[in-house]
Design a protein around this motif. Structure first.
Motif, PDB file in Angstrom:
ATOM      1  N   LYS B 223     102.906  31.470  24.113  1.00 19.97           N
ATOM      2  CA  LYS B 223     104.343  31.717  23.615  1.00 19.97           C
ATOM      3  C   LYS B 223     105.117  30.523  24.129  1.00 19.97           C
ATOM      4  CE  LYS B 223     103.492  35.343  20.620  1.00 19.97           C
ATOM      5  NZ  LYS B 223     102.297  35.076  20.676  1.00 19.97           N
ATOM      6  N   GLU B 224     105.051  30.478  25.239  1.00 16.38           N
ATOM      7  CA  GLU B 224     105.723  29.907  26.225  1.00 16.38           C
ATOM      8  C   GLU B 224     105.069  28.517  26.795  1.00 16.38           C
ATOM      9  OE1 GLU B 224     108.014  32.350  28.542  1.00 16.38           O
ATOM     10  OE2 GLU B 224     109.111  33.110  26.758  1.00 16.38           O
ATOM     11  N   VAL B 225     105.448  27.441  26.810  1.00 16.96           N
ATOM     12  CA  VAL B 225     104.878  26.252  27.642  1.00 16.96           C
ATOM     13  C   VAL B 225     105.628  25.627  28.737  1.00 16.96           C
ATOM     14  CG1 VAL B 225     102.953  25.977  26.055  1.00 16.96           C
ATOM     15  CG2 VAL B 225     105.099  24.669  25.922  1.00 16.96           C
ATOM     16  N   PHE B 226     104.941  25.136  29.623  1.00 17.73           N
ATOM     17  CA  PHE B 226     105.636  24.338  30.813  1.00 17.73           C
ATOM     18  C   PHE B 226     105.076  23.051  30.374  1.00 17.73           C
ATOM     19  CE2 PHE B 226     104.377  22.183  34.873  1.00 17.73           C
ATOM     20  CZ  PHE B 226     105.756  21.378  35.056  1.00 17.73           C
ATOM     21  N   VAL B 227     105.815  21.782  30.307  1.00 16.71           N
ATOM     22  CA  VAL B 227     105.075  20.490  29.764  1.00 16.71           C
ATOM     23  C   VAL B 227     105.715  19.628  30.870  1.00 16.71           C
ATOM     24  CG1 VAL B 227     105.445  18.753  28.142  1.00 16.71           C
ATOM     25  CG2 VAL B 227     105.965  20.930  27.341  1.00 16.71           C
ATOM     26  N   GLU B 228     104.944  18.722  31.403  1.00 17.44           N
ATOM     27  CA  GLU B 228     104.930  17.578  32.427  1.00 17.44           C
ATOM     28  C   GLU B 228     104.617  16.351  31.867  1.00 17.44           C
ATOM     29  OE1 GLU B 228     102.426  16.122  34.124  1.00 17.44           O
ATOM     30  OE2 GLU B 228     101.021  17.516  34.209  1.00 17.44           O
ATOM     31  N   CYS B 229     105.197  15.350  32.250  1.00 12.88           N
ATOM     32  CA  CYS B 229     104.809  13.863  32.004  1.00 12.88           C
ATOM     33  C   CYS B 229     104.719  13.337  33.632  1.00 12.88           C
ATOM     34  CB  CYS B 229     105.676  13.002  31.014  1.00 12.88           C
ATOM     35  SG  CYS B 229     105.505  13.737  29.536  1.00 12.88           S
ATOM     36  N   SER B 230     103.785  12.744  33.878  1.00 13.74           N
ATOM     37  CA  SER B 230     103.715  12.053  35.312  1.00 13.74           C
ATOM     38  C   SER B 230     103.398  10.671  35.280  1.00 13.74           C
ATOM     39  CB  SER B 230     102.704  12.891  36.399  1.00 13.74           C
ATOM     40  OG  SER B 230     101.479  12.418  35.686  1.00 13.74           O
ATOM     41  N   GLY B 231     103.791   9.709  36.017  1.00 19.01           N
ATOM     42  CA  GLY B 231     103.630   8.180  36.052  1.00 19.01           C
ATOM     43  C   GLY B 231     104.345   7.627  36.854  1.00 19.01           C
ATOM     44  N   ASN B 232     104.529   6.076  36.691  1.00 22.32           N
ATOM     45  CA  ASN B 232     105.173   5.432  37.620  1.00 22.32           C
ATOM     46  C   ASN B 232     106.529   4.918  37.051  1.00 22.32           C
ATOM     47  OD1 ASN B 232     102.706   5.135  39.080  1.00 22.32           O
ATOM     48  ND2 ASN B 232     102.006   3.321  37.812  1.00 22.32           N
ATOM     49  N   ASP B 233     106.949   5.100  35.648  1.00 23.08           N
ATOM     50  CA  ASP B 233     108.117   4.472  35.268  1.00 23.08           C
ATOM     51  C   ASP B 233     108.901   5.823  34.504  1.00 23.08           C
ATOM     52  OD1 ASP B 233     110.031   3.447  33.805  1.00 23.08           O
ATOM     53  OD2 ASP B 233     108.699   2.389  32.483  1.00 23.08           O
ATOM     54  N   PHE B 234     109.921   6.137  35.236  1.00 17.36           N
ATOM     55  CA  PHE B 234     110.702   7.437  35.152  1.00 17.36           C
ATOM     56  C   PHE B 234     111.387   7.234  33.483  1.00 17.36           C
ATOM     57  CE2 PHE B 234     114.393  10.381  35.979  1.00 17.36           C
ATOM     58  CZ  PHE B 234     113.508  11.626  35.902  1.00 17.36           C
ATOM     59  N   GLU B 235     111.648   6.154  33.325  1.00 21.00           N
ATOM     60  CA  GLU B 235     112.222   5.954  31.945  1.00 21.00           C
ATOM     61  C   GLU B 235     111.236   6.305  30.710  1.00 21.00           C
ATOM     62  OE1 GLU B 235     115.498   5.600  31.087  1.00 21.00           O
ATOM     63  OE2 GLU B 235     115.501   5.631  33.435  1.00 21.00           O
ATOM     64  N   THR B 236     110.020   5.698  30.832  1.00 21.70           N
ATOM     65  CA  THR B 236     108.919   5.826  29.977  1.00 21.70           C
ATOM     66  C   THR B 236     108.502   7.393  29.852  1.00 21.70           C
ATOM     67  OG1 THR B 236     108.151   3.700  30.434  1.00 21.70           O
ATOM     68  CG2 THR B 236     106.679   4.840  29.208  1.00 21.70           C
ATOM     69  N   LEU B 237     108.629   7.875  31.078  1.00 17.03           N
ATOM     70  CA  LEU B 237     108.225   9.398  31.250  1.00 17.03           C
ATOM     71  C   LEU B 237     109.100  10.187  30.280  1.00 17.03           C
ATOM     72  CD1 LEU B 237     107.285   9.686  34.994  1.00 17.03           C
ATOM     73  CD2 LEU B 237     105.535   9.380  32.713  1.00 17.03           C
ATOM     74  N   LYS B 238     110.311   9.802  30.319  1.00 19.83           N
ATOM     75  CA  LYS B 238     111.561  10.587  29.806  1.00 19.83           C
ATOM     76  C   LYS B 238     111.169  10.446  28.230  1.00 19.83           C
ATOM     77  CE  LYS B 238     114.967   9.358  32.502  1.00 19.83           C
ATOM     78  NZ  LYS B 238     116.416   8.968  32.933  1.00 19.83           N
ATOM     79  N   LYS B 239     110.944   9.399  27.975  1.00 14.76           N
ATOM     80  CA  LYS B 239     110.565   8.961  26.422  1.00 14.76           C
ATOM     81  C   LYS B 239     109.306  10.018  25.831  1.00 14.76           C
ATOM     82  CE  LYS B 239     113.864   6.173  25.659  1.00 14.76           C
ATOM     83  NZ  LYS B 239     114.050   4.984  25.624  1.00 14.76           N
TER      84      LYS B 239
END
Lengths: 511, 540
Positions: B223-239
């Protein structure tokens, strides 16, 4: 149809050999004519074919069997059958040893043993140990063998053999290479109405024999042709094929495309096929981690790094990638020269366009350039994929250039290429904005097929190379598909297969 | 470039598919192919926000004016413990992450598939095969908050990865696990590997490789999820995060922000505050060749999902491709309709001209055609064994790093493709007289490229070729000499160098029977191969 008019035309078109065999046309076959007229049989056949073309007769090929000589047969006919030779020797000596008889008769082992058997079976000789004893009387000896008579009549029509001949054939055919039965087509013919009329007018044929055949310098110099008629040729007859030297069909079409561009006021630009990643990708604002720069799609060259252009250009390109230039935000990563120095086979001719931009001065603008060149992709090869193909490239450098102009140039180019039904749809390339894909309507498949990409260079490209952002209309369109359509080539591999038979007979590119 | 397949049944919940609609899809900048049960839509790399069906409809509905401007999403502030602590240890390996929590989800098969497809396609495109972005989605029910993002040496990382039943350490995962092997290069040479750890110190995942089997898989009960994006470029990760969570929201979820603690420096993600960019109507009209009014921008920009007011464009937070005003200008053109743009050639006067090289090449082929020669056009790539046939070493030609065919070398002479052509034409009528004009490549510190002419005649001899060379040079009005000189692969005493302006430009002669044998040619062959550079010079 006036038969008479036909007749005189026909008579005037008869060649000497045709005239020669006309008196024999009351016969039924080519073979008969050759025999009776003592002509070369091939020549007779050819003459009959000519006459058939002239509607004088119709040729019918009737499958036949004939008894002909084998390799030994003709020799035996001339010099006598081995059994005759042996009998002659025996009748001379009455008694003779096997060895002597063989030697004197001049027979080989096989001939000797067969002949001995035959004479024994016919009770003409007897054998006592190694000695042959003559049994036949004078009368028997002088009588010709059935086989000897048979050989004299060869060739014989198989269907017309008498029972006696059949018997002789049966005996001979078992022996080595004396006779054989061959299938062939009897070349027979029937006269047409015109042919029958011709036969009734043979005097006219004879009279017309004094016509001029091939014109020779001698006839012209002597004036012998004067007052004579020229024999009419059979103008429909097939002639042997010849072929001429020519440009490759792809190059013919490329020259045509070049002419379109020069007519539209474009100058040709050139440049290397093996180039640095700098010109192929970096100067085109393609980030260094872009998938197009992957070995999957691009041919990279081993152990070679290319020189970069002057520092000013390099540092401005670096700036465009890292921080952005001319109001752009850039790709926001760390750009390296090492990546830009990698040598590649150009994946598009757009590298030539940016190289050209880098050479332009203020006074050169407005400017229009084109290129026609091979580009390379690391592809497997099948009917629709190739690792090299042609692109037609173009740029328009003009402060007032706009998207509608871009569509205008492309539409005109394709119109001159004979392609009217095209459309433009939005697309994406890292180096153009707006970007356009040109598509042609495929009338059979009823779908739109991509022809190639186009767009207006991004300011991140023009600002580093031209010093300031000036709109540059740009396109790089695949060209092979247009050639394939014109020549109805279905398989890309046939474009550069260089099959000489194909190259010799392919039509010229004419639009 | 990503090709996305949508089932027609799902698609038709939004729009009826007919030829008009297919055309609209193409004119939206997403070429489409129709299959029996599916539509295949090509999403260009600049628009990863269109990859999921919901994402595509968000853009396409606006384009069709079924929805106006930027879609708005409610963003909930972080609840207690909605925190991710980013340890300094990740700086050297994979320094950034952007995270969110989404609640109130009701997954079914098709929704799970949409999420997984989106994740996979984002990895390939925007994520550059997980190098730039790796995305993890975890059922929140199976883990404890807050979360820590840290890096440890591989032997200190132990968990049961997805699609495995046994516990493995970090090194075992990249050496033995199928996903580990596939992406091992992304951690190559790193002394520490990054991991996400939950509030109970359980390892959730080892990005960008794999999640833990226990907490790494969303199912129908989630019902509930934690989502993470990891990498080198914070701007791209936010997108990337914005693309994922807005899709989850479109699937019925409520988005919650998380507090990211970068060693004291706090960030809050996701953030839907649109970036703003100024646009000049004049620039737009100039680039497109249109006469749009302010009113038109107010109508066109919302069609592409932007909000617009008084020269300022608000960019949807899931758009990754807006670097410059021109990017928005293109969207205005798409909204206006490429099919409504009227093509027009401007009256700018420039002089057209073929290059001198082209003119000379074309004349040479005209002259040689007149001699009855047939031009061939061959590939620039050759095979290794073809070099060996010429008794040449690999180092004498430019080598490609990788080729999907046997053609792995750049031709260093036109003789190789010519001999191949003659070999392949053994069953065609003789004599065969061919020529080719084209580039060859010579290896060196840099690569030298040269235009050459080749003539090959079979059966033939030196005399016939010399007649041709004489004729050609006379027609070009070029003086040349020939000088006896051995050339490898040619017969000594029947081969000479061709000299123009005191420079050796190539050779003429009869080919050595040993070479003919290598190419299985049984007739005498004579060739000329000369560089055209000196000849171009004369006409410059």
């Amino acid at each position: 149809m006036a038969l008479k008019e036909d007749l005189s035309n026909t008579i005037q078109s008869l060649s000497p050999i045709e005239r020669e065999i006309i008196p024999f046309l009351n016969l039924k076959t080519a073979g008969d004519i050759a025999r009776q007229g003592k002509f070369d049989p091939t020549k007779v056949k050819r003459a009959l074919e000519f006459l058939s073309n002239k509607n004088i007769l119709t040729i019918k090929l009737i499958p036949q069997k004939t008894v002909v000589f084998g390799s030994n047969g003709f020799n035996y006919k001339k010099n006598g059958l081995p059994e005759r030779k042996l009998l002659d020797i025996i009748s001379k000596h009455k008694k003779i040893s096997l060895e002597n008889a063989k030697g004197l008769a001049g027979l080989n082992d096989q001939e000797f043993s067969i002949s001995l058997g035959i004479l024994k079976r016919r009770l003409m000789i007897d054998l006592e140990k190694d000695i042959i004893i003559l049994k036949a009387n004078e009368n028997d000896i002088s009588k010709r063998f059935m086989e000897e008579d048979f050989l004299n009549f060869i060739p014989l029509d198989f269907s017309k053999l008498t029972p006696e001949q059949k018997f002789a054939l049966d005996r001979l055919i078992r022996r080595k290479d004396i006779v054989k039965v061959e299938d062939f087509n009897e070349f027979s013919f029937e006269l047409t109405d015109l042919g029958n009329t011709l036969m009734k007018n043979q005097d006219k044929v004879r009279k017309a024999s004094d016509m001029v055949e091939a014109l020779t310098p001698e006839i012209l110099q002597s004036g012998k042709w004067k007052g004579k008629q020229f024999r009419k040729y059979d103008l429909q007859t097939n002639v042997p094929k010849i072929h001429g030297g020519r440009k490759h069909f792809v190059n013919q079409s490329i020259e045509y495309a070049k002419k379109i561009w020069t007519d539209l006021g474009f100058k040709e630009m050139g440049g290397p096929m093996a180039d640095s990643s700098f010109w192929i990708f970096d100067a085109l604002f393609t980030p260094q981690d872009h998938p197009a720069r992957d070995m999957q799609d691009t041919f990279f060259i081993k152990d070679t790094s290319m020189d970069l252009p002057d520092k000013k250009i390099v540092s401005r390109v670096k700036e465009a990638h890292e921080k952005g230039i001319a109001g752009s935000r850039g790709w926001n990563y760390s750009w390296t020269e090492k990546e830009a120095e990698k040598a590649v086979l150009r994946t598009h001719t757009t590298g030539l366009s940016v190289r050209t931009l880098a050479t332009l001065k203020e006074k050169d603008i407005p400017a229009k350039y084109f290129a026609m060149g091979k580009v390379f992709r690391n592809e497997t090869v099948d009917w629709s994929h190739a690792f090299e193909f042609y692109q037609t490239e173009g740029i328009v450098v003009d402060p007032n250039a706009n998207l509608r102009n871009l569509l205008g140039y492309l539409k005109e180019f394709y119109k001159k290429m004979g392609i009217d039904k095209i459309r433009f749809r939005p697309s994406y390339f890292p180096y153009t904005e707006p970007s356009v894909e040109v598509e042609v309507f495929h009338p059979e498949k009823k779908i739109w097929v991509e022809l190639g990409g186009a767009g207006i260079f991004r300011p991140e490209i023009t600002a580093p190379l031209l010093g300031k952002p000036i709109p540059v209309l740009a396109w790089g369109q695949g060209f092979d598909r247009i050639i394939m359509d014109f020549y109805k080539i279905k398989d890309l591999r046939d474009m550069y297969a260089n099959d000489l038979k194909d190259l010799r007979t392919k039509r010229f590119w004419i639009k | 470039m990503a090709k996305i397949r949508f089932s027609k049944k799902e698609f038709e919940k939004y729009h009826k598919i007919d030829s008009k609609l297919l055309e609209r899809i193409s004119m939206f900048g997403t070429p489409v192919d129709e299959f029996e049960d599916e539509l295949e839509i090509e999403i260009f790399p600049n628009r990863p926000d269109l990859i999921s069906l919901n994402g595509f409809m968000r853009g396409f509905n606006a384009f069709l004016e079924k929805e106006k401007g930027m879609r708005k999403y409610k963003l909930n502030s972080p609840e207690k413990n909605f925190k991710v602590q980013i340890d300094k240890s990740v700086e050297k390996v994979r320094p950034f992450t952007a995270c969110a929590i989404v609640k109130g989800l009701k997954f079914d098969d098709s929704k799970i598939k949409e999420l997984m497809d989106l994740q996979e396609k984002l990895h390939v495109t925007l994520g550059r095969n997980r190098k730039k972005v790796a995305i993890g989605v975890y059922p929140l029910e199976k883990m404890a908050l807050p979360i820590k993002y840290e890096a440890r040496s591989p032997d200190k990382i132990r968990f049961v990865p997805l699609e495995s039943e046994t516990e493995m350490d970090g090194m075992q995962i990249i050496q033995q696990h199928p996903k580990g092997k596939e992406y091992a290069h992304l951690l190559k040479g790193k002394s520490v590997f990054p991991i996400f750890v939950d509030g109970n110190k359980k390892i959730l995942s080892m990005p960008p490789i794999i999640n833990s089997n226990e907490t790494g898989k969303v199912d129908e009960k989630t019902k509930e999820v934690f989502v993470e994006c990891s990498g080198n470029d914070f701007e791209t990760l936010k997108k990337a995060l914005n693309i994922v969570v807005t899709t989850l929201s479109d699937l019925g979820g409520k988005i919650f922000q998380m507090e990211l603690d970068y060693s004291g420096k706090e960030e809050i993600t996701p953030n839907f505050e649109p970036e703003k960019i100024k646009i000049s109507l004049e620039n737009v009209n100039k680039l497109l060749g249109l006469e749009l009014k302010e009113k038109d921008l107010e109508k066109l920009l919302p069609k592409m999902g932007y909000d617009y007011a008084k020269g300022i464009v608000s960019i949807p937070p899931w758009r990754t491709d807006i670097l410059h005003e021109v990017d928005i200008t293109e969207d205005i053109a798409i909204a206006y309709g490429y099919d409504d743009l009227i093509p027009e050639i401007p009256s700018v006067s420039t002089i057209g001209e073929e290059s001198k090289e082209s003119v000379v090449k074309s004349k040479i082929s005209e002259i040689l055609s007149g001699l009855g020669l047939i031009e061939i056009s061959s590939l620039h790539l050759i095979k290794h064994e073809e070099l060996r046939n010429m008794k040449q070493k690999e180092s004498e030609a430019v080598q490609l790093m990788d080729s999907k065919t046997d053609y792995k070398v750049l031709r260093n002479s036109l003789m190789i493709p010519a001999l191949r052509t003659l070999f392949e034409n053994k069953n065609n009528e003789y004599p065969q007289k061919i020529f080719e004009i084209g580039n060859i490549f010579v290896p060196g510190r840099s690569i030298m490229e040269e235009s050459r002419l080749l003539i090959a005649c079979i059966p033939s001899n030196f005399t016939e070729l010399k007649q041709m060379l004489d004729y050609l040079m006379k027609m070009l009005d070029i003086e040349y000499e020939i000088k006896d000189s051995p050339v490898i692969s040619m017969i000594d005493g029947r081969t000479a160098q061709v000299i123009v302006n005191k420079k050796e430009i190539g050779f003429i002669g009869e080919v050595n029977p040993e070479i003919l044998d290598n190419w299985n040619l049984k007739q005498p062959l004579a060739v000329i191969e000369i560089s055209l550079d000196e000849i171009f010079e004369k006409f410059k």
